[in-house]
Structures are given as C-alpha cells and as structure tokens.
Design a protein around this motif. Structure first.
Motif, PDB file in Angstrom:
ATOM      1  N   ARG A 101       0.803  -1.220   0.000  1.00  0.00           N
ATOM      2  CA  ARG A 101       0.000   0.000   0.000  1.00  0.00           C
ATOM      3  C   ARG A 101       0.839   1.276   0.000  1.00  0.00           C
ATOM      4  O   ARG A 101       0.378   2.319  -0.481  1.00  0.00           O
ATOM      5  N   ASN A 102       2.076   1.220   0.522  1.00  0.00           N
ATOM      6  CA  ASN A 102       2.893   2.432   0.562  1.00  0.00           C
ATOM      7  C   ASN A 102       3.353   2.888  -0.818  1.00  0.00           C
ATOM      8  O   ASN A 102       3.916   3.976  -0.948  1.00  0.00           O
ATOM      9  N   LYS A 103       3.108   2.086  -1.850  1.00  0.00           N
ATOM     10  CA  LYS A 103       3.506   2.469  -3.208  1.00  0.00           C
ATOM     11  C   LYS A 103       2.316   2.883  -4.082  1.00  0.00           C
ATOM     12  O   LYS A 103       2.497   3.158  -5.273  1.00  0.00           O
ATOM     13  N   ARG A 128      -6.825  -6.448  -1.703  1.00  0.00           N
ATOM     14  CA  ARG A 128      -7.902  -5.611  -1.163  1.00  0.00           C
ATOM     15  C   ARG A 128      -7.447  -4.158  -1.067  1.00  0.00           C
ATOM     16  O   ARG A 128      -8.203  -3.232  -1.390  1.00  0.00           O
ATOM     17  N   ASP A 129      -6.216  -3.938  -0.613  1.00  0.00           N
ATOM     18  CA  ASP A 129      -5.690  -2.576  -0.514  1.00  0.00           C
ATOM     19  C   ASP A 129      -5.661  -1.891  -1.873  1.00  0.00           C
ATOM     20  O   ASP A 129      -6.001  -0.706  -1.996  1.00  0.00           O
ATOM     21  N   LEU A 130      -5.241  -2.622  -2.908  1.00  0.00           N
ATOM     22  CA  LEU A 130      -5.177  -2.037  -4.240  1.00  0.00           C
ATOM     23  C   LEU A 130      -6.577  -1.684  -4.736  1.00  0.00           C
ATOM     24  O   LEU A 130      -6.793  -0.596  -5.299  1.00  0.00           O
ATOM     25  N   ALA A 131      -7.514  -2.573  -4.531  1.00  0.00           N
ATOM     26  CA  ALA A 131      -8.900  -2.304  -4.943  1.00  0.00           C
ATOM     27  C   ALA A 131      -9.455  -1.071  -4.233  1.00  0.00           C
ATOM     28  O   ALA A 131     -10.097  -0.212  -4.860  1.00  0.00           O
ATOM     29  N   ASP A 132      -9.174  -0.956  -2.948  1.00  0.00           N
ATOM     30  CA  ASP A 132      -9.676   0.192  -2.184  1.00  0.00           C
ATOM     31  C   ASP A 132      -8.999   1.484  -2.634  1.00  0.00           C
ATOM     32  O   ASP A 132      -9.654   2.523  -2.780  1.00  0.00           O
ATOM     33  N   ALA A 133      -7.688   1.445  -2.874  1.00  0.00           N
ATOM     34  CA  ALA A 133      -6.944   2.659  -3.220  1.00  0.00           C
ATOM     35  C   ALA A 133      -7.373   3.245  -4.556  1.00  0.00           C
ATOM     36  O   ALA A 133      -7.319   4.462  -4.753  1.00  0.00           O
ATOM     37  N   PHE A 134      -7.790   2.384  -5.483  1.00  0.00           N
ATOM     38  CA  PHE A 134      -8.166   2.857  -6.820  1.00  0.00           C
ATOM     39  C   PHE A 134      -9.676   2.865  -7.042  1.00  0.00           C
ATOM     40  O   PHE A 134     -10.134   3.062  -8.170  1.00  0.00           O
ATOM     41  N   ASP A 135     -10.428   2.700  -5.982  1.00  0.00           N
ATOM     42  CA  ASP A 135     -11.883   2.602  -6.120  1.00  0.00           C
ATOM     43  C   ASP A 135     -12.495   3.843  -6.760  1.00  0.00           C
ATOM     44  O   ASP A 135     -13.385   3.741  -7.606  1.00  0.00           O
ATOM     45  N   ASP A 136     -12.003   5.022  -6.378  1.00  0.00           N
ATOM     46  CA  ASP A 136     -12.563   6.260  -6.942  1.00  0.00           C
ATOM     47  C   ASP A 136     -11.504   7.064  -7.685  1.00  0.00           C
ATOM     48  O   ASP A 136     -11.650   8.265  -7.893  1.00  0.00           O
ATOM     49  N   HIS A 137     -10.432   6.379  -8.100  1.00  0.00           N
ATOM     50  CA  HIS A 137      -9.369   7.076  -8.820  1.00  0.00           C
ATOM     51  C   HIS A 137      -9.777   7.272 -10.275  1.00  0.00           C
ATOM     52  O   HIS A 137     -10.482   6.442 -10.859  1.00  0.00           O
ATOM     53  N   LEU A 169     -11.176 -10.259  -5.993  1.00  0.00           N
ATOM     54  CA  LEU A 169     -11.159  -8.884  -5.496  1.00  0.00           C
ATOM     55  C   LEU A 169     -10.697  -7.928  -6.592  1.00  0.00           C
ATOM     56  O   LEU A 169     -11.268  -6.846  -6.773  1.00  0.00           O
ATOM     57  N   LEU A 170      -9.677  -8.317  -7.326  1.00  0.00           N
ATOM     58  CA  LEU A 170      -9.171  -7.463  -8.401  1.00  0.00           C
ATOM     59  C   LEU A 170     -10.155  -7.383  -9.563  1.00  0.00           C
ATOM     60  O   LEU A 170     -10.374  -6.311 -10.136  1.00  0.00           O
ATOM     61  N   ALA A 171     -10.738  -8.524  -9.914  1.00  0.00           N
ATOM     62  CA  ALA A 171     -11.677  -8.553 -11.045  1.00  0.00           C
ATOM     63  C   ALA A 171     -12.916  -7.715 -10.769  1.00  0.00           C
ATOM     64  O   ALA A 171     -13.502  -7.138 -11.690  1.00  0.00           O
ATOM     65  N   ALA A 173     -13.019  -5.044  -8.740  1.00  0.00           N
ATOM     66  CA  ALA A 173     -12.686  -3.679  -8.319  1.00  0.00           C
ATOM     67  C   ALA A 173     -13.020  -2.666  -9.405  1.00  0.00           C
ATOM     68  O   ALA A 173     -12.817  -2.926 -10.598  1.00  0.00           O
ATOM     69  N   ASN A 174     -13.491  -1.484  -8.992  1.00  0.00           N
ATOM     70  CA  ASN A 174     -13.869  -0.448  -9.949  1.00  0.00           C
ATOM     71  C   ASN A 174     -12.674   0.134 -10.688  1.00  0.00           C
ATOM     72  O   ASN A 174     -12.780   0.479 -11.871  1.00  0.00           O
ATOM     73  N   GLY A 175     -11.518   0.245 -10.001  1.00  0.00           N
ATOM     74  CA  GLY A 175     -10.386   0.938 -10.602  1.00  0.00           C
ATOM     75  C   GLY A 175      -9.254   0.043 -11.053  1.00  0.00           C
ATOM     76  O   GLY A 175      -8.154   0.530 -11.321  1.00  0.00           O
ATOM     77  N   VAL A 176      -9.530  -1.273 -11.147  1.00  0.00           N
ATOM     78  CA  VAL A 176      -8.464  -2.226 -11.486  1.00  0.00           C
ATOM     79  C   VAL A 176      -8.873  -3.052 -12.695  1.00  0.00           C
ATOM     80  O   VAL A 176     -10.013  -3.514 -12.792  1.00  0.00           O
ATOM     81  N   ASN A 177      -7.941  -3.238 -13.613  1.00  0.00           N
ATOM     82  CA  ASN A 177      -8.130  -4.182 -14.713  1.00  0.00           C
ATOM     83  C   ASN A 177      -7.377  -5.460 -14.382  1.00  0.00           C
ATOM     84  O   ASN A 177      -6.142  -5.456 -14.307  1.00  0.00           O
ATOM     85  N   MET A 178      -8.110  -6.538 -14.136  1.00  0.00           N
ATOM     86  CA  MET A 178      -7.465  -7.819 -13.845  1.00  0.00           C
ATOM     87  C   MET A 178      -6.921  -8.390 -15.150  1.00  0.00           C
ATOM     88  O   MET A 178      -7.661  -8.750 -16.064  1.00  0.00           O
TER      89      MET A 178
END
Length: 380
Positions: A101-103, A128-137, A169-171, A173-178
């Motif tokens: 998450r720090n990156k 999960r952290d990646l999905a949350d971080a990019f949810d509204d990006h 979780l990645l598939a 996620a709103n802001g992630v392309n699996m």
C-alpha cells in the motif's frame, strides 16, 4: 550525511579504454545485440511476447536493442527504473515486485505521467488494498496475480483457495483491470544441470497455466500468462498457453549463466575495467582497484563446476590471460587476483589495465551510472 560528487564527465566521442578512469563498466554492443537477437528469435518461434526485465541493464539504450522491431514494453523492479523508461518514451511498464500500500501514490503519479502501468499482488491483503486505493481514482491500473511456481519467495500456490479470493477482489474492483497471472522460476538458478532446469521450466509453465485455467473457470479473466527467468526460457521444452516471457540477464550474460548453459563465455557482454595497483610475483598474485563495490560480492559460481571467485580477469582486449586468474578476495575498493598457473607479470605491471567478467551481471551493473560501449575487440 550527503556526499556531493562531482558531475560525471561522460564523453560520447570515441576514446580508448586505457584513457578511462577505473573502475568503470564496459558494455560490448556487438555481444549485446547478438544476445538480444537470439532471445527475440526464440520468442517469435514460440509465439510469445517479449517483455525484457530491465533490472539487469537499467538502460533505455539497451532496451532499444532488446526490442528492435517490437512493441515497446518492459519489466522493472524499482520505481527509479519505471521513471527512467517512462522518460525515454516507453509507457508499457510492468512493475514485477509484489506491490504494497505504501507504493499506491507512486503508482498514481506514474499513471498521471502517462505510464500504462501494470503491477502484481501476491496476497489477499494487498489485493484488497489495491482495490480500495483505486476505487474512486480517475485512472484504472492493470494488475496481475503472482503465482509461486516453486521458488517460495512470494505468490500464491496455483491451486490455493486464497488465489481465487485475491483474483476475484481485483476482477470486481472499480479501478483495477485484472490482466492475468505471472510467475518467476528463479529457483532455476540453483539447479544442478540442464535437465533440472528443464523440469523447473515445465513447472513454471504449468503453474501459470493451471492458475489461469482455474480462475477463468470461475469467470475471472486471465488474458495474460507471463513467466520469466533466462535459464527456464532457454532450456524449457515449449511455451504452450503462455503469452509473455520476461527474461533479463540474457542481454549481458555472466559467468553463472554460462555454467547454467544459458550463454557461452564469448556471449558475456559486460565487464568491469580495472587497473593493476599492486603486484606480488613471488606469490603469483596482483591487486586491482575494483573490489566489492565495483564487482559485487555475489558468489553464485561458488557451487558451480568452476568457481570464479568474484570474477574472471582478462586482458584489456578481452582475451584470456595465462593461468585463468580470478578475483579471490575483495575489499571495498581492492580486489586480490590469483592464478592457478604462473601469471604473465611481464605484461601485468602497476598501471596495466584488465577487464573482469562478472559472476552476476545484474548485481555488478547496478551501482554504475553509465556504460562505456565498445564493439568486439576494439579498444575504442
């Protein structure tokens, strides 16, 4: 304390090797090009994309050689490498180290600067952290799930329940392309011979294909199936159902890769230029101004058929020296060189220059800020 170094004096006009300050890093363009073409041909024969791992060379100029006539796409290990290739106009960048998450903010900056960035996740928390971080990006990020094919460093077992959870979780996620699954058969470096490397290569391929098929059977897309490791790519039987390979050290080769059968001695394209600073004919040894910092302390050949110490020493023109001298001891800035037979002290005198072939070119090249480029036996 910060130490301010003087500005580098890179001279792009031809100079002779003997005019360079030592220690410095020498790259043989002809050998690099030959190594690149060999891997390019292998990838084309086997119908896979080539995304070289540029942690070895760390150079957009070398990358241009590796990808001549191909789509420009690279694998990197660090943020500095990502910025370097993006600044050079290479936007398709795969950061192949497990993301934490720090990156995330750094990833967002790379995307904003124009990178088509893909990252890897190796555990459920990071997914999960990646999905949350990019949810509204505003920009989506590509992601792959890392598979453990036997190295046991990071990644999911291909048949694990945790893999399915993280991929879902990645598939979703709103802001992630699996994008798929990825692995690295790094344990091939510890193989005892070509047959064992071939077995590891088969395991590497099977792990990715098994994982991708499992996920696709559950409706999770896996258009990309990516594997790496120069030895497994060279010695593997086939790449059926693989879409991409990510070798890196093949561009330069080294003494360890030579003993794994991944290259020949005359394929090694990177050497360290050093100066003799002390001679001891009575004990058949001499000292050079290249030590642990210049050569690295990698001892990967120690368990190989031939132990090259910290590197094999050759003449300035790259030809072999009698006695096959190797660097046996390194201090920070000194290297002690010894030979198995009497050394030619008529030509090895204080002030003479030699070149050292590395055990592990990735580790040796990393501290240097540039390559001085020669071609073949030329000293210019």
């Amino acid at each position: 304390m910060m130490v301010q170094s003087r500005p580098p004096s890179h001279n792009r006009n031809p100079v002779r090797l003997c005019e360079l300050e030592t220690p410095c890093l020498i790259a043989d363009r002809a050998r690099t090009e030959r190594n690149a073409r060999r891997m390019d041909a292998l990838a084309r024969r086997r119908g896979v994309e080539l995304r070289p791992h540029m942690k070895t060379a760390k150079s957009a100029d070398v990358c241009a050689i590796a990808l001549a006539g191909r789509r420009l796409s690279v694998t990197v290990a660090t943020a500095d490498e990502a910025w370097h290739f993006l600044d050079a106009g290479i936007t398709d960048i795969r950061w192949a180290v497990a993301l934490t998450r720090n990156k995330h903010d750094l990833c967002k900056r790379l995307l904003a600067a124009g990178a088509n960035l893909s990252v890897i996740v190796s555990d459920e928390v990071s997914a999960r952290d990646l999905a949350d971080a990019f949810d509204d990006h505003s920009e989506r990020i590509d992601a792959l799930v890392e598979i453990d094919c036997g190295e046991h460093r990071t990644g999911f077992a291909p048949d694990s329940a945790e893999l399915t959870v993280a991929a879902a979780l990645l598939a979703d996620a709103n802001g992630v392309n699996m994008r798929g699954v990825l692995t690295h058969g790094g344990h091939s470096y510890g193989a005892s011979g070509v047959d064992e490397i071939a077995r590891i290569a088969a395991d590497e391929r099977a792990a990715v294909v098994t994982a991708a098929n499992r996920l696709e059977s559950r409706g999770i897309p896996c258009p990309e199936r990516s594997i790496g490791s120069t030895p497994t790519i060279v010695h593997g039987d086939h790449l059926t159902d693989i879409t991409e390979i990510r070798p890196g050290v093949y561009l330069f080769g080294d003494l360890f890769q030579m003993q794994l059968g991944a290259c020949a001695l005359d394929d090694i394209a990177v050497t360290v230029l050093a100066t003799v600073i002390g001679v001891d004919p009575e004990n058949n040894r001499f000292v050079i101004d290249a030590g642990g910092l210049a050569l690295s302390k990698d001892r990967s050949t120690e368990a190989s058929p031939t132990d090259y110490g910290y590197g094999l020493v050759t003449r300035l023109d790259g030809s072999e020296l009698p006695g096959a001298p190797i660097v046996t001891v390194v201090y920070q800035e000194h290297g002690t060189v010894e030979g198995g037979q009497p050394l030619p002290f008529g030509e090895l005198q204080v002030g003479s220059q030699v070149r050292v072939l590395p055990n592990h070119s990735c580790m040796t090249a990393a501290p240097y800020e540039c390559y001085y480029v020669v071609s073949g036996s030329s000293d210019r």
